[in-house]
Design an enzyme around this catalytic site. Sequence first.
Site, PDB file in Angstrom:
ATOM      1  N   LYS A   1       0.859  -1.190   0.000  1.00 19.69           N
ATOM      2  CA  LYS A   1       0.000   0.000   0.000  1.00 19.69           C
ATOM      3  C   LYS A   1       0.888   1.230   0.000  1.00 19.69           C
ATOM      4  O   LYS A   1       1.978   1.216   0.596  1.00 19.69           O
ATOM      5  CB  LYS A   1      -0.856   0.025   1.272  1.00 19.69           C
ATOM      6  CG  LYS A   1      -2.027   0.964   1.203  1.00 19.69           C
ATOM      7  CD  LYS A   1      -3.189   0.289   0.517  1.00 19.69           C
ATOM      8  CE  LYS A   1      -4.408   1.143   0.403  1.00 19.69           C
ATOM      9  NZ  LYS A   1      -5.538   0.382  -0.165  1.00 19.69           N
TER      10      LYS A   1
ATOM     11  N   GLY B   1     -20.679   6.239   2.633  1.00 19.85           N
ATOM     12  CA  GLY B   1     -19.674   6.505   1.602  1.00 19.85           C
ATOM     13  C   GLY B   1     -20.205   6.085   0.246  1.00 19.85           C
ATOM     14  O   GLY B   1     -19.943   4.966  -0.224  1.00 19.85           O
TER      15      GLY B   1
ATOM     16  N   GLY C   1     -19.480   6.300  -2.812  1.00 21.92           N
ATOM     17  CA  GLY C   1     -18.482   6.504  -3.857  1.00 21.92           C
ATOM     18  C   GLY C   1     -18.409   5.282  -4.750  1.00 21.92           C
ATOM     19  O   GLY C   1     -19.404   4.567  -4.934  1.00 21.92           O
TER      20      GLY C   1
HETATM   21  P1  NAD Z   1     -14.345   6.903  -3.284  1.00 25.19           P
HETATM   22  O1  NAD Z   1     -13.466   8.063  -3.041  1.00 25.19           O
HETATM   23  O2  NAD Z   1     -14.883   6.657  -4.643  1.00 25.19           O
HETATM   24  O3  NAD Z   1     -15.638   7.025  -2.336  1.00 25.19           O
HETATM   25  C1  NAD Z   1     -15.547   7.285  -0.980  1.00 25.19           C
HETATM   26  C2  NAD Z   1     -16.846   7.949  -0.549  1.00 25.19           C
HETATM   27  O4  NAD Z   1     -16.818   8.102   0.860  1.00 25.19           O
HETATM   28  C3  NAD Z   1     -17.057   9.358  -1.131  1.00 25.19           C
HETATM   29  O5  NAD Z   1     -18.407   9.486  -1.530  1.00 25.19           O
HETATM   30  C4  NAD Z   1     -16.762  10.274   0.062  1.00 25.19           C
HETATM   31  O6  NAD Z   1     -17.509  11.487   0.019  1.00 25.19           O
HETATM   32  C5  NAD Z   1     -17.223   9.412   1.203  1.00 25.19           C
HETATM   33  N1  NAD Z   1     -16.657   9.728   2.497  1.00 25.19           N
HETATM   34  C6  NAD Z   1     -15.403  10.129   2.816  1.00 25.19           C
HETATM   35  N2  NAD Z   1     -15.307  10.320   4.151  1.00 25.19           N
HETATM   36  C7  NAD Z   1     -16.509  10.007   4.651  1.00 25.19           C
HETATM   37  C8  NAD Z   1     -17.028   9.984   5.964  1.00 25.19           C
HETATM   38  N3  NAD Z   1     -16.287  10.289   7.008  1.00 25.19           N
HETATM   39  N4  NAD Z   1     -18.338   9.610   6.120  1.00 25.19           N
HETATM   40  C9  NAD Z   1     -19.107   9.282   5.063  1.00 25.19           C
HETATM   41  N5  NAD Z   1     -18.645   9.264   3.800  1.00 25.19           N
HETATM   42  C10 NAD Z   1     -17.376   9.648   3.623  1.00 25.19           C
HETATM   43  O7  NAD Z   1     -13.589   5.646  -2.699  1.00 25.19           O
HETATM   44  P2  NAD Z   1     -13.872   4.116  -2.999  1.00 25.19           P
HETATM   45  O8  NAD Z   1     -13.004   3.663  -4.103  1.00 25.19           O
HETATM   46  O9  NAD Z   1     -15.346   3.888  -3.079  1.00 25.19           O
HETATM   47  O10 NAD Z   1     -13.291   3.445  -1.688  1.00 25.19           O
HETATM   48  C11 NAD Z   1     -14.004   3.479  -0.470  1.00 25.19           C
HETATM   49  C12 NAD Z   1     -13.347   2.528   0.520  1.00 25.19           C
HETATM   50  O11 NAD Z   1     -13.343   1.210  -0.010  1.00 25.19           O
HETATM   51  C13 NAD Z   1     -11.884   2.804   0.870  1.00 25.19           C
HETATM   52  O12 NAD Z   1     -11.658   2.388   2.189  1.00 25.19           O
HETATM   53  C14 NAD Z   1     -11.120   1.910  -0.075  1.00 25.19           C
HETATM   54  O13 NAD Z   1      -9.836   1.602   0.406  1.00 25.19           O
HETATM   55  C15 NAD Z   1     -12.016   0.700  -0.042  1.00 25.19           C
HETATM   56  N6  NAD Z   1     -11.878  -0.193  -1.187  1.00 25.19           N
HETATM   57  C16 NAD Z   1     -12.052   0.281  -2.453  1.00 25.19           C
HETATM   58  C17 NAD Z   1     -11.984  -0.601  -3.506  1.00 25.19           C
HETATM   59  C18 NAD Z   1     -12.257  -0.159  -4.913  1.00 25.19           C
HETATM   60  O14 NAD Z   1     -12.366  -1.028  -5.768  1.00 25.19           O
HETATM   61  N7  NAD Z   1     -12.433   1.114  -5.197  1.00 25.19           N
HETATM   62  C19 NAD Z   1     -11.697  -1.947  -3.279  1.00 25.19           C
HETATM   63  C20 NAD Z   1     -11.544  -2.394  -1.967  1.00 25.19           C
HETATM   64  C21 NAD Z   1     -11.644  -1.496  -0.933  1.00 25.19           C
END
Ligand code: NAD
Length: 367
Positions: free
Chosen positions: A77, A177, A179
């Site tokens: 990471k 979240g 996202g």
């Molecule tokens: P992203 O940036 O697309 O989305 C994150 C979302 O969380 C955003 O909408 C943001 O506004 C929101 N957010 C941030 N802080 C917040 C809070 N305190 N309370 C509520 N919402 C909040 O990120 P992502 O790619 O969706 O990743 C999200 C999580 O999942 C991370 O922990 C990442 O490591 C994990 N993850 C992602 C993937 C992937 O394929 N993208 C795979 C495994 C794990």
Amino acid sequence: MEDGFRFADELGPAKIIHIHEPRSALKAVLVVDNVAAGPSIGGVRMAPDVSTAECFRLARAMTLKNAAAGLPHGGGKAVVFADPAMPPERKERLVRAFARAIGDVKDYIPGPDMGTDERCMAWVRDETGRSVGLPPEIGGIPLDEIGATGFGLAVAVDVARAYCDLELAGARVAVQGFGSVGKHAARFLAEKGAVLVAASDSRGTLYDPEGLDVARLIEIKQAGGAVTDYPDGRKLDREAVVGIACDIWIPAARPDVLRKDNVDSLKARLVAQGANIPVTDEAEAALQARGILSIPDFIANAGGVICAAVEYHGGTQGQAFQTIEEKIRHNTERVLAEAKRRGSLPRAAAVALATARVRRAMDYRRA
Ligand code: NAD
């Protein structure tokens, strides 16, 4: 023991590299945790406030995730300490500087994470010749666009139903979240008949017990809005999503969002961990004590890295979905069955499964 070895245990980390380049304003840390199964894959997070300890925990989660998924990759990471919302030209310069700085660390393959995306990975590959999560024009499978992780979460939930007596038709879902992970998890679960009743982002929580229109909410987010810009429903503060009455609660934002101090307010039957390390150990034990099933992060959210590995080895989008379905279905079933059999936390069963695989991979390597 020297401070730099404070995370050392039987699995790793193999190396921790701190990078500081005053001229490009680059400050970053890279943790390569374990490479017994192959070069490590793990995301590059861009955020101002992530500690080295957290980066290590995220790298370890990748080691376990990649091992559990049976991928020929270890875990790593990286964190680039910066505000991801900086102007695009500055971001490109910074990401390219980071890529050059880690160019010789050949046992780390960078992928996208919070604050970085497929464009960033294209710059990294341009500089170093290796990265995953690339744009389709250069052989990538757009894992966030297709919702690889959200798809895998929905598969994990489907398996977990039998372990918490839950029907997906009409099941109420709350997503913290909204996202890349959260919105697609909501979309795939809605396709199976579940109803999204709450969603949050960094700006607040949206709640409607009657159900939210997932496609409409995705449109609002894609246009740059917040979940609270949705015209209907109640607008609550950001933390309120934790206490929403629902059946399935999906953390898909930051680490440690369920802790000792707030876990008792959770009103769900199943927690499907979309984010990495979203539940502290204490909170996970508290969930178990209350009979709330929790599918560990590195089992439930492996869809993204499985997709990335399929891409890295030249596979197609169709093969990625098929591999995610197969691996997550198998692993979730195996972990939940084993946890039930020994009356342990699902995480304990998952860690045992993944650690045993890493140890076996280590046995094949020269000491
Ligand atoms: P992203 O940036 O697309 O989305 C994150 C979302 O969380 C955003 O909408 C943001 O506004 C929101 N957010 C941030 N802080 C917040 C809070 N305190 N309370 C509520 N919402 C909040 O990120 P992502 O790619 O969706 O990743 C999200 C999580 O999942 C991370 O922990 C990442 O490591 C994990 N993850 C992602 C993937 C992937 O394929 N993208 C795979 C495994 C794990």
